[in-house]
Design a protein around this motif. Structure first.
Motif, PDB file in Angstrom:
ATOM      1  N   ALA D  53      26.937  -9.324 -24.878  1.00 15.86           N
ATOM      2  CA  ALA D  53      27.756 -10.043 -25.862  1.00 15.86           C
ATOM      3  C   ALA D  53      29.078  -9.305 -26.028  1.00 15.86           C
ATOM      4  CB  ALA D  53      27.038 -10.124 -27.202  1.00 15.86           C
ATOM      5  N   ASN D  55      32.315  -9.308 -28.553  1.00 14.71           N
ATOM      6  CA  ASN D  55      32.853  -9.778 -29.838  1.00 14.71           C
ATOM      7  C   ASN D  55      32.018 -10.929 -30.430  1.00 14.71           C
ATOM      8  OD1 ASN D  55      34.905  -7.905 -29.404  1.00 14.71           O
ATOM      9  ND2 ASN D  55      36.151  -9.425 -28.313  1.00 14.71           N
ATOM     10  N   ASN D  56      30.717 -10.677 -30.552  1.00 12.97           N
ATOM     11  CA  ASN D  56      29.783 -11.591 -31.232  1.00 12.97           C
ATOM     12  C   ASN D  56      29.457 -12.883 -30.494  1.00 12.97           C
ATOM     13  OD1 ASN D  56      29.715  -9.779 -33.296  1.00 12.97           O
ATOM     14  ND2 ASN D  56      31.157 -10.903 -34.600  1.00 12.97           N
ATOM     15  N   THR D  57      29.814 -12.947 -29.192  1.00 13.28           N
ATOM     16  CA  THR D  57      29.520 -14.161 -28.425  1.00 13.28           C
ATOM     17  C   THR D  57      28.948 -13.763 -27.065  1.00 13.28           C
ATOM     18  OG1 THR D  57      31.440 -15.179 -29.467  1.00 13.28           O
ATOM     19  CG2 THR D  57      30.542 -16.310 -27.556  1.00 13.28           C
ATOM     20  N   TYR D  58      28.012 -14.589 -26.571  1.00 15.65           N
ATOM     21  CA  TYR D  58      27.496 -14.311 -25.227  1.00 15.65           C
ATOM     22  C   TYR D  58      28.650 -14.337 -24.235  1.00 15.65           C
ATOM     23  CZ  TYR D  58      22.676 -14.690 -26.819  1.00 15.65           C
ATOM     24  OH  TYR D  58      21.488 -14.467 -27.454  1.00 15.65           O
ATOM     25  N   GLU D  70      34.074  -5.380 -28.762  1.00 17.09           N
ATOM     26  CA  GLU D  70      32.745  -4.915 -29.186  1.00 17.09           C
ATOM     27  C   GLU D  70      31.743  -5.431 -28.160  1.00 17.09           C
ATOM     28  OE1 GLU D  70      31.390  -4.384 -33.282  1.00 17.09           O
ATOM     29  OE2 GLU D  70      29.960  -5.999 -32.914  1.00 17.09           O
ATOM     30  N   VAL D  72      27.931  -5.514 -26.647  1.00 18.28           N
ATOM     31  CA  VAL D  72      26.555  -5.335 -27.135  1.00 18.28           C
ATOM     32  C   VAL D  72      25.556  -5.771 -26.076  1.00 18.28           C
ATOM     33  CG1 VAL D  72      24.909  -5.990 -28.937  1.00 18.28           C
ATOM     34  CG2 VAL D  72      27.322  -5.693 -29.508  1.00 18.28           C
ATOM     35  N   LEU D  73      24.532  -4.972 -25.889  1.00 20.05           N
ATOM     36  CA  LEU D  73      23.451  -5.336 -24.967  1.00 20.05           C
ATOM     37  C   LEU D  73      22.411  -6.167 -25.709  1.00 20.05           C
ATOM     38  CD1 LEU D  73      22.837  -2.037 -22.951  1.00 20.05           C
ATOM     39  CD2 LEU D  73      24.547  -3.856 -22.647  1.00 20.05           C
ATOM     40  N   ILE D  74      22.102  -7.325 -25.148  1.00 21.31           N
ATOM     41  CA  ILE D  74      21.155  -8.254 -25.770  1.00 21.31           C
ATOM     42  C   ILE D  74      19.925  -8.381 -24.867  1.00 21.31           C
ATOM     43  CG2 ILE D  74      20.863 -10.591 -26.699  1.00 21.31           C
ATOM     44  CD1 ILE D  74      23.155  -9.422 -28.118  1.00 21.31           C
TER      45      ILE D  74
END
Lengths: 138, 80, 138, 80
Positions: D53, D55-58, D70, D72-74
């Motif tokens: 992800a 910045n808060n989006t896939y 930003e 992030v590993l989902i």
């Protein structure tokens, strides 16, 4: 546990939910039918529900038993209101708890669909200029 | 025989009250009773359906009605 | 009205229901997901939910918006719990109100199905002899 | 460039904490980042899936990551 009730006092969805909740359940589906403010654009003032009580209860039990034969639904609650209801009030609450969620949706939908076909309860819509027994005529 | 018939919903309006007496042949079936009602109260012909319940259960067409049965007219239901 | 919340305190289905209730609604469907006491026969002691909060809220909003694009669902509530949950506690509540009942079932089922596929929330099952991140491995 | 990566769920266990620094080529895409992670932390290969992800989006596969994003590993989600 099957809990079937016809009540002339306000229904409590919270109470129905609590009755089906159990440690083996993963999904609970609750259907709440409420009195709409209009039918085909015509304002509804209030509804009157009338039931042939002993048979209505017996037919509701049959629905719950059919559900338990088809889905792993340990606990089923169906409470139906009778008497005069104002717009926004709750006419029916159905709660079904199952181990997995899909069955809870299917069983709850089966319950309300079948209720509307087989259970001897009648609804009269009161408009400002008259009243109609719902679904009586083609 | 004399049969006491209970009515609900619009059936109550059609027969003129929650209860009515009907003179019917002995050993009448549910289907025959329905035919007699449709003739005696033609307003029933305008309904989407009309079912007969005997002792709290939907009657089958060929079910024979005895004078002590609780017989109820079930116009189209609309609960929920 | 769309009401999306991640909460570390017990969820209230009654409150969710009240938020979606409205005079134009005829059907309200409520899904309540609870913590089961076992997984594949193995007793569960408790669950721990962890969320990537800003994205979880954003993805939940997207689900609600997709529902409003597909069904006449004026009001949608999705509340998800985070933190430690005991067996029987409520992990998620979804409430959808629509004019007619079928849409409320379809929309609510779409919400929970999609939530389980897209929303960045993770569940760890704690057993007596270990713990597992649910669904992490094939 | 130096990238700060946030992790949740089992990804946190695999990289050894909620946050890690990774040295990556400039203008790396999400797909390339994922490939680098799978190599650097082979345990990711055992997961059902791994998404990135931004910045808060896939992220899409070819999305270019900038140092201020930003990231992030989902790992496979399991809410509800």
């Amino acid at each position: 546990m099957i809990d079937i009730q016809l009540l002339d006092t306000p229904l409590s969805p919270q109470q129905c939910l609590e009755r089906v909740q159990n440690a083996a359940a993963g999904g609970i589906n609750l259907f709440v039918g409420t009195v709409r403010n209009q039918t085909k654009g015509k304002p509804v003032v209030r509804l009157e529900f009338e039931a042939y009580a002993p048979m209505a209860i017996s037919e509701l039990y049959k629905i719950a038993q059919q559900i338990q034969a088809r889905w792993p639904a340990k606990h089923i609650v169906i409470h139906h209101r009778v008497g005069t209801l104002e717009v926004g009030e709750i006419a029916v609450v159905i709660a079904v708890a199952t181990p997995h969620r899909l069955a809870s949706f299917q069983a709850c939908q089966f319950a309300i669909d079948t209720l509307k076909e087989t259970v001897p309860i009648w609804k009269k819509e009161i408009f400002e200029d008259g009243e109609v027994w719902v679904a009586a005529h083609p | 025989m004399e049969l006491t018939i209970l009515s609900f919903g619009i059936a109550k309006d059609i027969v003129g009250g929650p209860q009515c007496q009907l003179n019917v042949p002995a050993e009448i079936t549910a289907k025959e009773l329905k035919a007699q009602l449709l003739q005696q109260y033609p307003a029933f012909q305008d309904l989407r359906s009309l079912a007969i319940a005997i002792n709290n259960t939907y009657a089958t067409d060929d079910q024979v009605i005895s004078p002590t049965d609780e017989v109820v007219l079930i116009p189209p239901v609309s609960g929920g």
